[in-house]
Scaffold this active site. Structure first.
Site, PDB file in Angstrom:
ATOM      1  N   ASP A  74      41.847  36.124  39.767  1.00 43.20           N
ATOM      2  CA  ASP A  74      40.448  35.826  39.137  1.00 43.20           C
ATOM      3  C   ASP A  74      39.810  36.065  40.602  1.00 43.20           C
ATOM      4  O   ASP A  74      40.007  35.771  41.597  1.00 43.20           O
ATOM      5  CB  ASP A  74      40.481  34.561  38.802  1.00 43.20           C
ATOM      6  CG  ASP A  74      39.326  34.472  37.727  1.00 43.20           C
ATOM      7  OD1 ASP A  74      39.364  34.863  36.795  1.00 43.20           O
ATOM      8  OD2 ASP A  74      38.336  33.901  38.027  1.00 43.20           O
ATOM      9  N   LYS A 119      39.122  50.766  50.931  1.00 42.38           N
ATOM     10  CA  LYS A 119      38.605  49.570  50.112  1.00 42.38           C
ATOM     11  C   LYS A 119      39.704  48.623  50.147  1.00 42.38           C
ATOM     12  O   LYS A 119      39.366  47.381  50.523  1.00 42.38           O
ATOM     13  CB  LYS A 119      38.514  49.680  48.628  1.00 42.38           C
ATOM     14  CG  LYS A 119      38.195  48.628  47.868  1.00 42.38           C
ATOM     15  CD  LYS A 119      37.803  48.662  46.204  1.00 42.38           C
ATOM     16  CE  LYS A 119      37.604  47.269  45.837  1.00 42.38           C
ATOM     17  NZ  LYS A 119      37.409  47.544  44.225  1.00 42.38           N
ATOM     18  N   ARG A 121      40.460  41.548  47.745  1.00 41.93           N
ATOM     19  CA  ARG A 121      41.695  41.745  46.859  1.00 41.93           C
ATOM     20  C   ARG A 121      42.674  42.158  48.144  1.00 41.93           C
ATOM     21  O   ARG A 121      43.899  41.672  48.035  1.00 41.93           O
ATOM     22  CB  ARG A 121      41.740  42.698  45.744  1.00 41.93           C
ATOM     23  CG  ARG A 121      43.046  42.656  45.068  1.00 41.93           C
ATOM     24  CD  ARG A 121      42.726  43.497  43.580  1.00 41.93           C
ATOM     25  NE  ARG A 121      41.738  42.635  42.904  1.00 41.93           N
ATOM     26  CZ  ARG A 121      40.561  43.028  42.882  1.00 41.93           C
ATOM     27  NH1 ARG A 121      40.104  44.019  43.146  1.00 41.93           N
ATOM     28  NH2 ARG A 121      39.724  42.223  41.774  1.00 41.93           N
TER      29      ARG A 121
HETATM   30  P1  ITT Z   1      41.567  40.106  33.942  1.00 44.44           P
HETATM   31  O1  ITT Z   1      41.227  38.684  33.547  1.00 44.44           O
HETATM   32  O2  ITT Z   1      42.293  40.499  32.720  1.00 44.44           O
HETATM   33  O3  ITT Z   1      42.207  40.179  35.268  1.00 44.44           O
HETATM   34  P2  ITT Z   1      38.522  40.646  34.416  1.00 44.44           P
HETATM   35  O4  ITT Z   1      37.840  41.777  34.337  1.00 44.44           O
HETATM   36  O5  ITT Z   1      38.424  39.493  33.096  1.00 44.44           O
HETATM   37  O6  ITT Z   1      40.095  40.865  34.145  1.00 44.44           O
HETATM   38  P3  ITT Z   1      38.106  38.618  35.963  1.00 44.44           P
HETATM   39  O7  ITT Z   1      37.937  37.577  35.052  1.00 44.44           O
HETATM   40  O8  ITT Z   1      38.709  38.061  37.256  1.00 44.44           O
HETATM   41  O9  ITT Z   1      38.815  39.664  35.381  1.00 44.44           O
HETATM   42  O10 ITT Z   1      36.714  39.130  36.500  1.00 44.44           O
HETATM   43  C1  ITT Z   1      36.370  39.868  37.528  1.00 44.44           C
HETATM   44  C2  ITT Z   1      35.384  40.501  37.577  1.00 44.44           C
HETATM   45  O11 ITT Z   1      34.346  40.802  38.809  1.00 44.44           O
HETATM   46  C3  ITT Z   1      35.330  42.148  37.404  1.00 44.44           C
HETATM   47  O12 ITT Z   1      35.181  42.434  35.971  1.00 44.44           O
HETATM   48  C4  ITT Z   1      34.476  42.620  38.016  1.00 44.44           C
HETATM   49  O13 ITT Z   1      33.249  42.801  37.410  1.00 44.44           O
HETATM   50  C5  ITT Z   1      34.131  41.853  39.131  1.00 44.44           C
HETATM   51  N1  ITT Z   1      35.095  42.151  40.425  1.00 44.44           N
HETATM   52  C6  ITT Z   1      36.226  41.669  40.762  1.00 44.44           C
HETATM   53  N2  ITT Z   1      36.826  42.367  41.926  1.00 44.44           N
HETATM   54  C7  ITT Z   1      35.952  43.144  42.140  1.00 44.44           C
HETATM   55  C8  ITT Z   1      36.193  44.540  42.830  1.00 44.44           C
HETATM   56  O14 ITT Z   1      37.011  44.593  43.657  1.00 44.44           O
HETATM   57  N3  ITT Z   1      35.417  45.514  42.904  1.00 44.44           N
HETATM   58  C9  ITT Z   1      33.944  45.334  41.937  1.00 44.44           C
HETATM   59  N4  ITT Z   1      33.996  44.273  41.070  1.00 44.44           N
HETATM   60  C10 ITT Z   1      34.908  43.520  41.041  1.00 44.44           C
END
Ligand code: ITT
Length: 206
Positions: free
Chosen positions: A69, A183, A189
């Site tokens: 998350d 990255k 991450r």
């Molecule tokens: P899952 O729950 O299925 O894993 P999700 O996209 O809903 O997918 P999250 O609830 O963790 O996942 O939301 C993370 C959001 O934060 C993601 O959709 C991006 O908009 C942003 N995000 C997270 N890591 C990122 C990264 O490395 N680069 C850019 N944006 C990122």
């Protein structure tokens, strides 16, 4: 054997596949388990949501599951979008919609001010990882973050999500201008994954 990641985010999947290549295991996502329902992310913290995703899917499949998350916390927006990063512009919003919404929120803060300058704000990407084993009921967790600035317009075609708006002064580039290796080396991450791997190594060597 395989590593199951409880995600449907294709950007995350690419990064996990790349980062976990060294294990020799294949990385599966929720696209390999189409019957697993979407987990409702109603936690107040990244940690709560990561644990909930890992436990729900792990208990369902009866196998260890890793969940991520993550999100973007913008200082001038009091930490928003935070845990709402994926759906900032509404349920099912695209990355482009969310980026537009973020720039609009920053512009709103400047309304009435006599300046053409875009509002600068620092921001952090945050990632919490939870690996859950239904056989033991135990979690192994880690987290990482990276600091940057929000740009006034998207730059770069790599990465995903808010990467084109996240400027890294030491590199003079946005996160979306970095290769996946670059990255990985500096991202939230990447840092969280290295901490998780270290924890798993030290627990198996004991
Ligand atoms: P899952 O729950 O299925 O894993 P999700 O996209 O809903 O997918 P999250 O609830 O963790 O996942 O939301 C993370 C959001 O934060 C993601 O959709 C991006 O908009 C942003 N995000 C997270 N890591 C990122 C990264 O490395 N680069 C850019 N944006 C990122």
């Amino acid at each position: 054997s395989t590593i199951i990641v409880a995600t449907r985010n294709k950007g995350k999947m690419r990064e996990f596949a790349h980062a976990l290549e060294f294990t020799g295991k294949s990385v599966e996502s929720m696209y390999d388990y189409p019957d697993v329902p979407e987990v409702v992310e109603d936690g107040e913290t990244f940690a709560d949501n990561a644990r909930k995703k890992a436990k729900t899917v792990g208990d369902l499949l009866g196998q260890p599951v890793l969940a991520d998350d993550s999100g973007l916390c913008v200082d001038k927006l009091s930490g928003d979008p935070g845990v709402y990063s994926a759906r900032y512009a509404g349920e099912g919003a695209s990355d482009a919609d969310n980026n537009t919404k973020l720039l609009a929120e920053l512009e709103k803060l400047q309304q009435g001010e006599d300046t053409e300058q875009p509002l600068l704000s620092t921001a952090q990407f945050v990632c919490h990882l939870a690996l859950y084993d239904p056989a033991t009921g135990q979690f192994v967790e880690s987290s990482g973050s990276v600091e940057g600035w929000i740009t006034s317009e998207p730059v770069g075609g790599g990465g995903f999500g808010y990467d084109p708006l996240f400027y890294l002064p030491p590199y003079e580039k946005t996160m979306a201008e970095l290769t996946i290796e670059e990255k990985q080396a500096i991202s939230h991450r990447g840092a969280a994954l290295r901490e998780l791997v270290d924890k798993l190594k030290s627990s198996t060597n004991r």
